[in-house]
Design an enzyme around this catalytic site. Structure first.
Site, PDB file in Angstrom:
ATOM      1  N   GLU A   1       8.306 -14.699  12.155  1.00  0.00           N
ATOM      2  CA  GLU A   1       7.045 -15.439  12.091  1.00  0.00           C
ATOM      3  C   GLU A   1       6.757 -15.988  13.478  1.00  0.00           C
ATOM      4  OE1 GLU A   1       6.727 -18.629   9.223  1.00  0.00           O
ATOM      5  OE2 GLU A   1       7.866 -17.508   7.723  1.00  0.00           O
TER       6      GLU A   1
ATOM      7  N   GLU B   1      14.395 -19.941   6.955  1.00  0.00           N
ATOM      8  CA  GLU B   1      14.435 -21.233   7.658  1.00  0.00           C
ATOM      9  C   GLU B   1      15.320 -22.249   6.945  1.00  0.00           C
ATOM     10  OE1 GLU B   1      10.360 -22.460   8.113  1.00  0.00           O
ATOM     11  OE2 GLU B   1       9.771 -20.601   9.115  1.00  0.00           O
TER      12      GLU B   1
END
Length: 554
Positions: free
Chosen positions: A403, A310
């Protein structure tokens, strides 16, 4: 007369261009406008009008005569700056970005999306709002070249086990999805799922978050011990690293910011100065984690490796200073681990954020692309997101839900053709609380033939890439008796019915390669085997470990 002809030509031109291959066009002013979106005269626009979105939304109701794959475009301007908004197709949505531009330009917002014949709702919803929309356009496309996957890992001369795991991922991509779950403490969520569903996911997420910090309450080798134990059960270990402040000034991995004033001030830009204390600290941490990964390599354990996740979000220190330092750190980590430490057991996963093209380390450093999506209670397929990412990376990289908060419903994955490689919900409430994922949905997923669970995994260490149409091998296939049971229909659409004069004890389904896909116990002389989740192909059905019949899934 000339005015009438001109007006008629103006009206017909869009249809003429549609017939010439420009797709099906839907004028924004004909959409259902809400919450302040308004029609405006626009001499430069198709139809003479556009819609100023403002804080509002546009809804297009469309009807299609045949099922096909489509690209969806909007022609729009964004004079007030860069804007992010939401495109929604029926119950599936994704963000799209427009850079500042006063001119009306064509933007592809959805790639190769499967739409059935019939009615559909396409919406442009406000996130930031404040763009101007001329029209929406659908373009029918062929999907024959949808995937062009890299067949080998980016690591030169990978270990046989890493190559075998990658081959397993390739073989199942687009045909099945691999179930997973993230853990906080050793196998906590795996154990909870086993207790509550009777099954375990095939992939388990592990984290080096506490390793290398000299915590007296933590065993640094817990992640690699868990990875080895899981792989020994033919499970897939997926390791990530919430990398705490390398300087040890704090224990934070979040960067200091207005929203997180207690975060670390660690400066990743020092990656450009090999003589700096920051560079030395980063290298030391990389070396330490590489040492743990080397222990797994020595024990013949491959790893799904997802570092620096991320990054473009900016909330972690490794992404707080922009794309160039981040890419330099990724390249340093890859070079140090692969070329210096000789790690050949890693499958490298890059975690994409929307609009992060400038951050991408490069195809030669990445095997798989991950996406982290947290939308509470959203069990859609995220097919728009999947298709857009697949197109962005040229169909060369497998795409995965690295995720999720709420994971997709299997029926929607199959319906929309969203070929995510695996899904991995986060630990804690994301796994156990029904507002994110209900126990009923967990059970539904684990029971479906499209979803791979731990008990359905092959022997990973010796897995060999399967060639299409390869006949099954193994003693069981060569020496089976002739079938004594009846199975119908032989061309299956949804369910296969099996009947036998004597009691049926077990029914097993194999693919044409001879790999076991599903086995169930039966107590009766008739059983219905659901084939809904299987891809069109030839399958082998075996009853009571004896006779075998071939079945064609339509």
């Amino acid at each position: 007369m000339i005015k009438i002809f001109t007006k008629l030509l103006f009206i017909l031109l869009p249809f003429f261009f549609a017939l010439q291959g420009f797709g099906q066009r839907y004028e924004a002013e004909n959409a259902i406008l809400s919450d302040g979106a308004s029609e405006e005269a626009c001499t430069a626009c198709s139809g003479g009008f556009s819609v100023t979105q403002g804080e509002g939304n546009l809804q297009f109701n469309i009807s299609l005569t045949e099922e096909a794959f489509y690209n969806i475009y909007i022609v729009a301007s964004s004079p007030g700056g860069e804007k992010t908004n939401i495109i929604s197709v029926d119950d599936t949505s994704a963000d799209f970005q427009l850079v500042q531009n006063s001119e009306y330009t064509r933007h592809k917002v959805v790639n190769t999306y499967k739409l059935a014949a019939g009615d559909h709702v396409i919406e442009i919803k406000k996130s930031w709002g404040w763009i101007n929309v001329d029209y929406l356009e659908l373009e029918k496309v062929s999907v024959s070249d949808r995937f062009n996957l890299n067949q080998t890992l980016v690591t030169p001369d990978p270990t046989p086990e890493a190559a075998a795991l990658y081959n397993f991922l390739l073989d199942n991509y687009g045909d099945k999805i691999i179930s997973g779950v993230m853990t906080l403490n050793s196998m906590d969520e795996v154990n909870w799922l086993k207790e509550n569903t009777g099954k375990e996911p095939a992939l388990v997420g592990l984290d080096f978050m506490h390793s290398g910090r000299e915590y007296n309450w933590y065993d640094d080798k817990e992640p690699i011990n868990d990875a080895k134990d899981w792989y020994n059960r033919n499970g897939i270990p997926a390791l990530m690293w919430h990398w705490r402040d390398p300087s040890r000034a704090t224990d934070e991995f979040y960067a200091n910011s207005q929203s997180n004033p207690g975060g670390t001030e660690f400066d990743i830009t020092k990656i450009a100065d090999p003589n700096s204390a920051e560079y030395t600290a980063m290298l030391a941490d990389i070396d330490y984690v590489a040492g743990l990964l080397k222990e797994l390599q020595a024990q013949n354990v491959p790893v799904i490796w997802r570092p620096l996740h991320e990054a473009a979000g900016g909330w972690f220190w490794w992404g707080a200073k922009g794309p160039e330092p981040l890419k330099a750190l990724w390249h340093l980590m890859y070079d140090r681990m692969v070329n210096y430490h000789g790690l050949r057991n890693l499958i490298w996963v890059w975690t994409r954020e929307p609009g992060d093209e400038a951050w991408y380390p490069g195809d030669e450093y990445v095997d798989i692309i991950g996406r982290d999506i947290y939308k509470t209670g959203d069990h859609s397929s995220h097919a728009i997101e999947f298709n857009n990412m697949n197109a962005l990376y040229g169909g060369k990289k497998m795409i995965t839900l690295s995720e999720v908060g709420s994971f997709p419903d299997v029926d929607k994955l199959i319906k929309d053709g969203a070929a995510w490689s695996w899904y991995m919900p986060w630990y804690g409430d994301y796994t156990r609380d029904s507002q994110y994922n209900s126990l009923e949905l967990w059970e539904k997923m684990f029971a479906d033939a499209y979803v791979i669970t731990l008990d359905e995994m092959p022997e990973l260490s010796t897995y060999v890439r399967q060639e299409p149409g390869q006949e099954p091998t193994g003693i069981w296939y060569k020496n089976v008796d002739k079938p004594s049971f009846v199975a119908y229909p032989t061309i299956v659409k949804n369910d296969l019915i099996i009947s036998n004069e004597s009691r049926i004890q077990t029914v097993a389904v194999y693919n044409i390669k001879g790999q076991l896909l599903k086995q169930q116990e039966v107590y009766g002389d008739t059983v219905v085997i659901p084939f809904k989740g299987y891809s069109p192909d030839i399958y082998l059905v075996r009853v009571n470990q004896k006779g075998v019949v071939k079945v064609v899934k339509e």
